[in-house]
Design an enzyme around this catalytic site. Sequence first.
Site: not given
Ligand code: 2HA
Ligand code: ZN
Length: 270
Positions: A116, A139, A141, A169, A210
């Site tokens: 990414e 990033h 999940h 908040e 995602h």
């Molecule tokens: O690196 O999360 O979006 C693994 C991920 C790709």
């Molecule tokens: Zn990811």
Amino acid sequence: MKDIMTAPFMVEMIRTCTNMYAHGWDERNGGNISLMLEESDVREYGDVNRVLRTIPTGFSAPTLDGKYFLVTGTGKYFKNVQYAPDVNLGLVKLTDGGTNAQLLWGFTDGGKFTSEFPAHMMSHAVRISVNPANRVVMHCHPTNLLAMTYVHTLDEKAFTRTLWQMCTECIVVFPDGVNVLPWMLCGTNEIGEATADKMKTARLVVWAQHGLYGAGVDLDEAFGLIETAEKAAEIYMKIAHLPLVNTITDDQMHLLEGRFGVKAREGYLS
Ligand code: 2HA
Ligand code: ZN
């Protein structure tokens, strides 16, 4: 010359990856972080004064030319960062208008930066133009935010308002709201460009089905943003199937704006 393992940016990065794994946001190789550094941040660490390898980035980012990034590796597990930082993390310097990355430290098994990387670098370029102090793109999940993208409209205003209503908040922590991208193929320049475009108006960008992107001036700020949004999503997922009896009204949101000196995203409150 000092040992790079003692650098505050390294210590913080390792702690953050470990903490994110512990929160369940970065299963297997899920998630990635990039931390922008200046030459003045890295030059006292002797290990970074020669180029180990040059890795093409596959995109151009002229405004980031000469910037350094401590970044997680592709296919690497956040779980393992604390045990082998030099395998799972790398320090790169962008050159040639951002089309090349010089590896200065890390990725010792021959690896490279996260798949990414385009989304990260394009987001950095946008965020420093909005706030020159921005240093982090993150990033992951997060479970409840991801769950929410299956059952809640992806309309950005509606999504943001729901999160704001879940904890008092939230509007204070992310008055700029949450932007949302529909499902797109990850790891591409296209999702990178779309994410960066969304980063013009908010520091949080949901990737439907995602995960989530967060940006901030330091690792704590980016982490705290994600943590707060995820907490709100957790409450939503606990109550969404129940009759709603109470909420935080827009009048109450305006009281929060006044008390905490924040301004909600234009047009998001009545
Ligand atoms: O690196 O999360 O979006 C693994 C991920 C790709
Ligand atoms: Zn990811």
